[in-house]
Design a protein around this motif. Sequence first.
Motif, short mmCIF file in Angstrom:
data_model
loop_
_atom_site.label_atom_id
_atom_site.label_comp_id
_atom_site.label_asym_id
_atom_site.label_seq_id
_atom_site.Cartn_x
_atom_site.Cartn_y
_atom_site.Cartn_z
N GLU A 32 0.83 -1.21 0.00
CA GLU A 32 0.00 0.00 0.00
C GLU A 32 0.86 1.26 0.00
O GLU A 32 0.54 2.24 -0.68
CB GLU A 32 -0.93 -0.02 1.20
CG GLU A 32 -2.00 -1.12 1.10
CD GLU A 32 -2.81 -1.27 2.37
OE1 GLU A 32 -2.43 -0.68 3.40
OE2 GLU A 32 -3.82 -2.02 2.34
N ALA A 33 1.96 1.23 0.74
CA ALA A 33 2.87 2.38 0.77
C ALA A 33 3.53 2.59 -0.59
O ALA A 33 3.73 3.73 -1.03
CB ALA A 33 3.94 2.19 1.85
N ALA A 34 3.86 1.50 -1.27
CA ALA A 34 4.50 1.61 -2.59
C ALA A 34 3.57 2.28 -3.59
O ALA A 34 3.98 3.15 -4.37
CB ALA A 34 4.91 0.23 -3.09
N CYS A 37 3.33 5.99 -2.76
CA CYS A 37 4.55 6.71 -3.14
C CYS A 37 4.62 6.93 -4.64
O CYS A 37 4.97 8.01 -5.11
CB CYS A 37 5.78 5.95 -2.65
SG CYS A 37 6.08 6.07 -0.87
N LEU A 38 4.28 5.89 -5.40
CA LEU A 38 4.30 6.04 -6.86
C LEU A 38 3.33 7.13 -7.30
O LEU A 38 3.65 7.95 -8.16
CB LEU A 38 3.91 4.72 -7.53
CG LEU A 38 5.01 3.74 -7.93
CD1 LEU A 38 4.40 2.54 -8.61
CD2 LEU A 38 6.04 4.39 -8.83
N ALA A 39 2.13 7.11 -6.74
CA ALA A 39 1.11 8.09 -7.13
C ALA A 39 1.54 9.51 -6.76
O ALA A 39 1.26 10.45 -7.50
CB ALA A 39 -0.22 7.75 -6.46
N GLU A 40 2.22 9.67 -5.63
CA GLU A 40 2.57 11.01 -5.15
C GLU A 40 3.91 11.51 -5.66
O GLU A 40 4.07 12.69 -5.95
CB GLU A 40 2.58 11.01 -3.62
CG GLU A 40 1.21 10.78 -2.99
CD GLU A 40 1.29 10.66 -1.48
OE1 GLU A 40 2.33 11.04 -0.91
OE2 GLU A 40 0.31 10.18 -0.87
N HIS A 41 4.89 10.61 -5.78
CA HIS A 41 6.26 11.04 -6.06
C HIS A 41 6.81 10.55 -7.40
O HIS A 41 7.90 10.96 -7.80
CB HIS A 41 7.20 10.56 -4.95
CG HIS A 41 6.77 10.94 -3.57
ND1 HIS A 41 6.55 12.25 -3.19
CD2 HIS A 41 6.47 10.19 -2.48
CE1 HIS A 41 6.16 12.29 -1.92
NE2 HIS A 41 6.09 11.05 -1.47
N GLY A 42 6.06 9.66 -8.08
CA GLY A 42 6.56 9.13 -9.33
C GLY A 42 7.63 8.08 -9.12
O GLY A 42 8.04 7.79 -7.99
N TRP A 43 8.08 7.50 -10.22
CA TRP A 43 9.07 6.42 -10.16
C TRP A 43 10.39 6.91 -9.59
O TRP A 43 10.99 6.27 -8.74
CB TRP A 43 9.26 5.84 -11.55
CG TRP A 43 10.34 4.81 -11.65
CD1 TRP A 43 11.59 4.96 -12.19
CD2 TRP A 43 10.28 3.45 -11.18
NE1 TRP A 43 12.30 3.78 -12.10
CE2 TRP A 43 11.53 2.84 -11.49
CE3 TRP A 43 9.31 2.69 -10.54
CZ2 TRP A 43 11.81 1.52 -11.18
CZ3 TRP A 43 9.58 1.37 -10.22
CH2 TRP A 43 10.83 0.80 -10.53
N ALA A 44 10.86 8.08 -10.04
CA ALA A 44 12.17 8.57 -9.62
C ALA A 44 12.21 8.83 -8.11
O ALA A 44 13.25 8.62 -7.48
CB ALA A 44 12.51 9.84 -10.38
#
Length: 208
Positions: A32-34, A37-44
């Motif tokens: 769920e955290a992953a 994080c992807l949604a908020e911060h992107g892959w980089a």
Amino acid sequence: MSTTADDDRLPRERDRAPKQDRSRATRQRLLEAAVACLAEHGWAGSTVSVVAERAGVSRGAAQHHFPTREDLFTAAVEYVAEERSLALRALFPQGAAADDRQAVVRALVDLYTGPLFRAALQLWVAASNEDQLRGRVTELEARVGRETHRIAVDLLGADESRPGVRETVQGLLDMARGLGLANLLTDDTPRRDRVVTQWAALLETALR
């Protein structure tokens, strides 16, 4: 002798269940955290360390469950996609009657306007530039796409043996994905509502 051995084994077996429960809970927090994080911060901006911190676990614990970054993020998107599929089916446990098709269309469109779609999109963009990730994301997207199509067919009561029905359902999902992309930059709710209403009306004719 055998009774004593069995008695000695029981505490270990009792201890094993709570450990397994904790392990499953840790894995779920990481997944769920992953996605978040992807949604908020992107892959980089979504490293294993960032995800572990958000999940409240150590980096070592994260790598115990997911040895590589690619393992973590593809598993995360797949996990949440499965959860969303279950939730979508739960909205219409008996399937949808004809007069509920607009609600089904709206629910399908909503799949592409939340954090899961944003997270998946970040994976797609990263995969387009990283060979190591591309094959896994392509396979994942194919599985998720097939499952979403099956759910749409079931909920709409679509008969795919009829010419053009399969393409109509797939067109609905492609349209929903496009609306999700439009919603990434601006709140597209008013236009989306009009499009959903029109598609529901078209489906009434196409699936009759």
